[in-house]
Design an enzyme around this catalytic site. Structure first.
Site, PDB file in Angstrom:
ATOM      1  N   ILE A   1     -29.013 -10.463 -12.095  1.00  0.00           N
ATOM      2  CA  ILE A   1     -27.575 -10.598 -11.624  1.00  0.00           C
ATOM      3  C   ILE A   1     -26.916 -11.610 -12.145  1.00  0.00           C
ATOM      4  O   ILE A   1     -25.541 -12.007 -11.417  1.00  0.00           O
ATOM      5  CB  ILE A   1     -26.998  -9.564 -11.019  1.00  0.00           C
ATOM      6  N   GLY A   2     -27.720 -12.827 -12.101  1.00  0.00           N
ATOM      7  CA  GLY A   2     -26.385 -14.042 -12.398  1.00  0.00           C
ATOM      8  C   GLY A   2     -27.485 -15.072 -11.841  1.00  0.00           C
ATOM      9  O   GLY A   2     -27.535 -15.964 -12.090  1.00  0.00           O
TER      10      GLY A   2
ATOM     11  N   GLU B   1     -27.953 -14.674  -0.032  1.00  0.00           N
ATOM     12  CA  GLU B   1     -26.494 -14.216   0.571  1.00  0.00           C
ATOM     13  C   GLU B   1     -26.466 -15.043   2.103  1.00  0.00           C
ATOM     14  O   GLU B   1     -25.960 -15.372   2.307  1.00  0.00           O
ATOM     15  CB  GLU B   1     -27.465 -12.978   1.316  1.00  0.00           C
TER      16      GLU B   1
ATOM     17  N   GLY C   1     -36.109 -14.354  -0.219  1.00  0.00           N
ATOM     18  CA  GLY C   1     -34.572 -14.924  -0.903  1.00  0.00           C
ATOM     19  C   GLY C   1     -33.813 -15.859  -1.137  1.00  0.00           C
ATOM     20  O   GLY C   1     -33.693 -16.533   0.521  1.00  0.00           O
TER      21      GLY C   1
HETATM   22 MO1  MOS Z   1     -26.647  -8.351  -2.078  1.00  0.00          MO
HETATM   23  S1  MOS Z   1     -24.866  -7.561  -1.233  1.00  0.00           S
HETATM   24  O1  MOS Z   1     -27.637  -7.241  -1.398  1.00  0.00           O
HETATM   25  O2  MOS Z   1     -26.053  -7.399  -3.550  1.00  0.00           O
END
Ligand code: MOS
Length: 740
Positions: free
Chosen positions: A459-460, A704, A701
């Site tokens: 997703i980038g 976030e 990860g």
């Molecule tokens: Mo994230 S808000 O799980 O793309």
């Protein structure tokens, strides 16, 4: 175990495709005979459609058909099992004549060209029976339903009552709207009873599942293709109505149909981060030990689904405290359904907690970093489990040193740079470390290339690159000879790109599949006449131990170049290529631990009282996020999170007209996100402790966590500069006028 390619600052393997425009995004896919669907969107927020008059629109040039609740095929509701099939709204489009929010899909005009469809869509006349909408949480009665979160340990109320020091404040975070550059869009193309959807999605597998349920088709009749995604930030996690509308329309007109969501409707029908109102009560001893935390949350959802922004998720584990209570209630509004937005729950939830910690530090006349160290949680007290790895103390320390925190004079407006007043702030960051299932196939080809494939997507964030790095690490094949194929639900099923879990989930399967194909190749090398490693089956005895390095199959105790390039072994056997596949699940080991990443933010703002200008001028972030697989893409993710956090603190807020629920600032001009002018030079440092409980590489990860704590660090710095405590985001200049 690993070569230096793991951890290297490798550029994106798909970078050239993107910068040259060759990367094909969802609605870029060229299909023959495609028709265009333009949505007709509700202009009220609550009520019923009495009549849809399509007569004039139907006569417009190029119009093929107009679908609405009165004539469209019924869609089924998604089964809605979380993680297996989740749609963003339980109510599929055109289900009934109800209008539940402004900007709801109420019809779609299908025409030969986009312009014809858009033009005709303006001629569809809709008559409503309008009812008064409820658009703002502040206008809603207090919720009476069951709480959606209800955590308690100890007796937080009693401990608060008897605490010598008390903080009791209410904080507000506004609606924020995801504004990915690539808008949502779908092309649906039917072939008999099979449909292919060219999508922009964070989860091709989930999208396939949901659409099969909604359309009433066997799973294998739905294929979802999403090779590139112009960002999602959570807004593209789960299917939205436009995808279903495209599929319905294409089936009816018997042509591929392209539907995209205009930017203005990106504010209505594809989710947002909901409004939250959070009361935070801290009780502490005079020497700064927390004795009570009470976190009471109201957050909003829509009338067509239940979305919980889990604001209390970090509250019970971030600090040591014997008495904690965290309760959340939902308030449904006549606004589109909220959805996860980067750092969902934790990001808005940590704002009041970290802000209140600063207010407590001020009350105690204590350094805010010292207050955090005094309440450092050595284990997760909510789960009563050790952390799988927590090096937050080091993250605080490195950040403080790098930033020069010890030079901070806590007195408001005491630090200056010429005519500018400086404000310094800091915050804790956290995000959970998760890992799900993944299946990956890796192929070694006779032309000397490799190929890795999985139905996950990039997703980038750099997923293509990270997967190529693992294949290269295990084989020594250079990155430019490794093809990674993602974003197609017909590939072996891979994870959704969400919750900062894709890397940790997919890496073990890439490693496993690569090991598997290398083992197959080794056994071929041992069983093929003409191979220097040929072992006659009848001979007995142990064959020499072989391994693959730098692309060579070689004796484990000899240099790689002493062996044979892998593709020559395939050639000896006249094989075009061989495959390995691995399916991995969540880490069993993690059940014994609480998995979280941690970090610290240190920031400076400058306040120019003469012209009321506030700027973020310096930023240091230190992250404890396990082993970093790609320094470049990981830094990019963390700093991207900080950039979004600056927007959250200072710029972003979706404003709705209370009369009809229309988002007023529904465009890039009026909805402000951070630009380069808002962002200073920033530094991102990783303290690298591989989290080997999570996966063999120890990678967590990083998508976030960069955003968590940013807003509170900024409001703390704003207080330090101006003496104004802003508890309702975003900080507005008018909050600060008349001070200092
Ligand atoms: Mo994230 S808000 O799980 O793309």
């Amino acid at each position: 175990m690993s070569t230096s390619i793991i951890g290297a600052a490798v550029g994106r393997v798909d970078g050239k495709l993107k910068t040259t425009g060759a990367a094909r995004y969802a609605i870029d896919h060229p299909l023959d005979n495609v028709a265009y669907g333009a949505g007709v969107f509700s202009t009220i927020a609550n009520g019923k459609i009495v009549r849809i008059d399509t007569a004039e629109a139907e006569k417009m040039p190029g119009v093929i058909d107009i679908l609405h609740h009165g004539n469209a095929d019924q869609l089924y509701r998604p089964a809605g099992q979380f993680e297996h099939s989740r749609a963003s709204e339980a109510r599929p489009p055109f289900e009934d004549d109800g209008v539940y929010y402004y900007g709801q899909f109420i019809a779609v005009v299908v025409a030969n060209t986009l312009e014809q469809a858009q033009d005709a869509a303006t001629r569809v006349k809709v008559t409503y029976a309008e009812e008064k909408p409820l658009v703002h949480l502040e206008d809603a009665p207090a919720p009476t339903g069951e709480p959606v979160a209800n955590y308690s340990r100890g007796d937080a109320e009693a401990a608060f009552e008897s605490a010598p020091i008390k903080i009791d404040e209410t904080y507000i975070t506004p609606v924020e709207t995801h504004n990915p550059m690539e808008m949502h869009g779908t092309i649906a193309a039917w072939d008999g009873d099979k449909v292919t959807l060219y999508e922009t999605t964070q989860g091709v597998v989930n999208h396939q599942q949901v659409m099969s349920e909604v359309l009433g088709l066997p799973l294998e009749n739905v294929r979802v293709i999403s090779p590139f995604c112009g960002s999602g930030f959570g807004g593209k996690l789960f299917p939205w109505p436009h995808s279903m509308v495209a599929a319905l329309a294409a089936r009816r007109v018997k042509r591929p149909v392209k539907v995209y969501v205009p930017r203005s409707m990106m504010f209505t029908t594809v989710g947002h981060r909901p409004y939250t109102k959070q009361r935070m009560r801290l009780g502490a001893t005079a020497d700064g030990k927390l004795v009570s935390i009470q976190h009471d949350v109201l957050s909003t959802t829509s009338k067509v689904d239940t979305y919980v922004e889990h604001c209390t998720s970090s509250t019970p584990m971030l600090y040591t405290c014997p008495n904690v209570k965290a309760v959340q209630h939902l308030v449904p509004l006549n606004v589109g359904t909220p959805t996860p937005m980067r750092g969902p729950g934790t990001v808005p939830g940590i704002f009041p907690l970290e802000s209140a910690m600063d207010e407590l530090a001020i009350r105690l006349n204590m350094d805010p970093l010292e207050l955090r160290l005094r309440n450092y949680a050595e284990k997760d007290e909510s789960l009563n489990l050790p952390f799988s790895g927590k090096h937050l103390r080091e993250a605080y320390q490195i950040g403080a040193e790098r930033f020069g925190w010890s030079k901070r004079n806590p007195k408001v407006a005491s630090m200056r740079d010429g005519g500018l007043v400086l404000g310094w702030g800091m915050s804790t960051a956290t995000w959970h470390a998760g890992r799900g299932g993944a299946t990956v196939r890796v192929r070694l080809n006779a032309d000397g290339t490799a190929r890795a494939s999985s139905a996950t997507q990039d997703i980038g964030t750099g997923t293509y690159t990270v997967i190529a790095q693992v294949v290269s690490d295990k084989t020594g094949i250079p990155l430019n000879k490794i093809e990674v194929v993602l974003g197609d639900s017909s590939l072996p099923p891979g994870p959704t790109s969400g919750g900062s879990t894709a890397t940790a989930s997919v890496m073990p399967a890439v490693a496993g599949a690569t090991n598997s194909v290398v083992n197959t190749l080794i056994s071929i090398a041992q069983r093929t006449q003409g191979s220097p490693f040929y072992v006659k089956e009848t001979q007995g005895g142990d064959p020499p131990s072989l391994k693959m390095t730098k692309g060579f199959i070689h004796a484990a105790d000899k240099a790689p170049e002493s062996g044979v390039p892998f593709h020559e072994i395939l050639a000896m056997r006249r094989l075009s290529g061989i495959d390995g596949e691995a399916k991995t699940g969540p880490s069993e080991e993690m059940h014994k631990f609480s998995g979280h990443s941690f970090g610290s933010h240190f920031c400076e703002v400058t306040w120019d009282p003469g012209i009321a200008r506030l700027r973020v001028s310096r930023w240091v972030t230190v992250m404890d996020a396990g082993r970093i697989i790609n320094r470049k893409t990981a830094t990019n993710q963390i700093l991207g999170g900080v950039v979004m956090g600056i927007g959250m603190a200072l710029l972003e807020e979706t404003l709705y007209d209370p009369r009809n629920g229309k988002p007023l600032n529904n465009n890039y001009g009026d909805y402000l996100v951070s630009t380069n002018a808002d962002v200073p030079a920033m530094e991102c440092i990783f303290v690298e402790y591989p989290d080997l409980n999570l996966n063999e590489y120890g990678a967590r990860g990083v998508g976030e966590i960069g955003l968590a704590g940013v807003a509170s660090a900024i409001t703390m710095a704003v207080y330090h500069a101006t003496g104004v405590r802003v508890r309702k985001l975003p900080v507005r200049i008018e909050d600060l006028l008349g001070h200092v």
